[in-house]
Design an enzyme around this catalytic site. Structure first.
Site, PDB file in Angstrom:
ATOM      1  N   ALA A 248       0.830  -1.210   0.000  1.00  0.00           N
ATOM      2  CA  ALA A 248       0.000   0.000   0.000  1.00  0.00           C
ATOM      3  C   ALA A 248       0.870   1.267   0.000  1.00  0.00           C
ATOM      4  O   ALA A 248       1.920   1.277   0.639  1.00  0.00           O
ATOM      5  CB  ALA A 248      -0.931  -0.004   1.207  1.00  0.00           C
ATOM      6  N   GLY A 250       0.329   1.273  -3.317  1.00  0.00           N
ATOM      7  CA  GLY A 250       0.347   0.572  -4.586  1.00  0.00           C
ATOM      8  C   GLY A 250       1.116   1.222  -5.714  1.00  0.00           C
ATOM      9  O   GLY A 250       1.090   0.731  -6.848  1.00  0.00           O
ATOM     10  N   LYS A 252       4.441   1.410  -6.215  1.00  0.00           N
ATOM     11  CA  LYS A 252       5.488   0.506  -6.694  1.00  0.00           C
ATOM     12  C   LYS A 252       4.886  -0.762  -7.305  1.00  0.00           C
ATOM     13  O   LYS A 252       5.407  -1.292  -8.284  1.00  0.00           O
ATOM     14  CB  LYS A 252       6.449   0.161  -5.552  1.00  0.00           C
ATOM     15  CG  LYS A 252       7.211   1.365  -4.984  1.00  0.00           C
ATOM     16  CD  LYS A 252       8.144   0.946  -3.870  1.00  0.00           C
ATOM     17  CE  LYS A 252       8.839   2.144  -3.235  1.00  0.00           C
ATOM     18  NZ  LYS A 252       7.885   2.987  -2.458  1.00  0.00           N
ATOM     19  N   ASP A 270      -0.743  -6.330   1.982  1.00  0.00           N
ATOM     20  CA  ASP A 270      -0.638  -5.319   3.023  1.00  0.00           C
ATOM     21  C   ASP A 270      -1.554  -5.728   4.157  1.00  0.00           C
ATOM     22  O   ASP A 270      -2.651  -6.232   3.920  1.00  0.00           O
ATOM     23  CB  ASP A 270      -1.014  -3.926   2.506  1.00  0.00           C
ATOM     24  CG  ASP A 270      -0.401  -2.833   3.372  1.00  0.00           C
ATOM     25  OD1 ASP A 270       0.686  -2.318   3.005  1.00  0.00           O
ATOM     26  OD2 ASP A 270      -0.974  -2.514   4.426  1.00  0.00           O
ATOM     27  N   CYS A 376      12.613   4.300   3.211  1.00  0.00           N
ATOM     28  CA  CYS A 376      12.684   5.752   3.012  1.00  0.00           C
ATOM     29  C   CYS A 376      13.200   6.417   4.280  1.00  0.00           C
ATOM     30  O   CYS A 376      12.652   7.409   4.753  1.00  0.00           O
ATOM     31  CB  CYS A 376      11.329   6.324   2.605  1.00  0.00           C
ATOM     32  SG  CYS A 376       9.992   6.006   3.778  1.00  0.00           S
TER      33      CYS A 376
END
Length: 461
Positions: A248, A250, A252, A270, A376
């Site tokens: 989620a 979505g 990628k 997810d 990230c």
């Protein structure tokens, strides 16, 4: 030029990050002053938006140049309606990534702050700096008699202390631009059902970048550059079976399916049910039929019965040709992010979860298959230390070169060899961040002025 304060972190988190960026291996390679300068630059640049907007073009539906032309026409219409001047829109293709378009961001601009203030949450303020309007749920406070049509200044609450429904706020805040209220105050705070839609339409943002609300939704997908790089590094091929473990919303997942030309199967998992609908919506919007979505905890996705049919989770071992583990993480690389209220305990809690997911990923990947791990965040514990742990824990895994490789190499401090560090890809905006240096060509800036991000690519032998 720095116009915002450094990202606001709890003191324990600041101390922790400083120890990471000034670890023994780093200090053996560069002196203390240089290492500390990099760390201070990181804290500053994280509170500022990148100097460009990145758009992933749906090249499985139309050629890049056609999408570039249509996008230019749409944005020109949008910008001309908010300005009497003729507007030109610069949209450049990325020189190495064939489905990426780049748009420069103009800022910081000389915008005068007004006395009438609307307060928004830090997340909403960050979105405004990336080109969004202010949606009603993001509004925390407004003038007592605000009516639709009033011109107001928008400010972001840095420390999360503004009381919802207040008429003013004297805490730590930053100015992000001026806009026009689209709704009365009473319709925001004095209704039984929460209001929706745009609350303030930005007309003089501090950082000028186009709003993509409703603009070519099936052809132009907003996505941070490193997130697009992940899909290409994974290298999906038509006919393969691929797993996206933490999928989620979505973005990628859909990119993987598009790179496969929608031929094969992409399984998206997810564990949070209300996020699953976003994956379905994005797949439908981008006309992708190869995606199967399940609400499931990926740490439990391996079946103990190898004979089980692989129609849904849990799956038999070695069910997938490639696995993407874009892991839940502390998110300490997001930009712009002016504050983080998480404790050190919360930030450090991600490493055990990431390792559980790693165990499942290795079991689900077939021999000869590819595993890509990404985050990230900027911490060693969630990035290079996880790689060192994985190589020691799973002798079947070997690090692989990445293509494209436009970020920096891995960071010192986890005991990895120079050769291993060169195979990793760490997007480190602090290494080159200088908002005064915007004279460099946009594609050159785009590769450096990103969010903080990390990618490792493994082959299962």
């Amino acid at each position: 030029m720095s116009i915002f304060p450094r990202i606001s972190l709890k003191p324990e988190v600041t101390d922790y990050l400083k120890s990471v960026f000034l670890n023994k291996e780093v200090l053996a390679a560069v002196d203390h002053q240089e290492a500390n300068c990099r760390f201070q630059k990181l804290l500053t640049c994280l509170s500022h938006p990148p100097s460009y907007t990145c758009v992933r073009a749906s090249t499985h539906l139309a050629p890049l140049e056609e999408i570039r032309h249509k996008l230019g026409e749409e944005l020109k219409k949008q910008m001309c309606t908010s300005s009497a001047e003729e507007v030109s829109v610069q949209i450049l293709p990325h020189p190495r990534i064939p489905d990426v378009l780049l748009l420069p961001v103009d800022g910081p601009r000389p915008v005068k702050q007004l006395s009438s203030e609307v307060m928004v949450g830090a997340q909403c303020g960050s979105a405004v700096l990336r080109g969004a309007h202010v949606f009603v749920p993001g509004i925390l406070a407004s003038p007592k008699y605000m009516k639709a049509g009033d011109v107001v200044s928008v400010l972001s609450d840095l420390e999360g202390r503004c009381t919802r429904g207040a008429t003013s706020f004297q805490g730590k805040k930053v100015f992000v631009g001026n806009g026009v209220a689209q709704i009365d105050r009473s319709s925001i705070f004095c209704t039984d059902e929460p209001a929706k839609g745009i609350g303030v339409r930005m007309v003089e943002p501090l950082y000028q970048s186009p709003s993509f609300d409703g603009v070519l939704p099936n052809l132009a997908f907003l996505q941070n550059l490193p997130s697009v790089v992940v899909g290409h590094v994974l290298g999906p091929r038509p006919g393969e079976r691929i797993l996206d473990m933490c999928a989620a919303p979505g973005g990628k997942t859909c990119h993987i399916a598009a790179l496969m030309r929608d031929q094969g199967e992409v399984v998206a998992l997810d564990r949070i049910r209300n996020k699953i609908d976003r994956i379905h919506q994005n797949a439908q919007m981008l006309h992708l039929r190869s995606i199967k979505v399940y609400c499931f905890n990926s740490t439990q996705a391996v079946s103990s019965d190898p004979a089980q049919e692989a129609e849904g989770p849990p799956f038999p071992p070695e069910s997938f040709d490639r696995v993407l583990l874009d892991a839940p993480c502390s998110g300490l690389g997001q930009r712009p992010s002016m504050s983080c209220t998480w404790s050190l305990k919360e930030i450090c809690s991600y490493q055990p979860l990431q390792r559980k997911l790693f165990h499942a990923a290795v079991q689900l990947l077939r021999k000869g298959g590819v595993l890509v791990y990404s985050t990230c965040t900027v911490t060693l514990a969630e990035n290079e230390e996880q790689v060192a742990w994985a190589l020691q824990t799973f002798p079947c895994l070997t690090l692989q070169p990445q293509e494209p490789h436009i970020g920096a190499e891995g960071m010192l401090g986890a005991g990895l060899s120079p050769e291993q560090l060169r195979l990793l890809q760490r997007f480190s905006p602090e290494l080159s961040w200088d908002q005064a240096g915007t004279a460099a060509p946009l594609p050159c800036r785009a590769d450096r002025d990103t969010i903080g991000f990390f990618i490792a690519k493994f082959l299962k032998n």
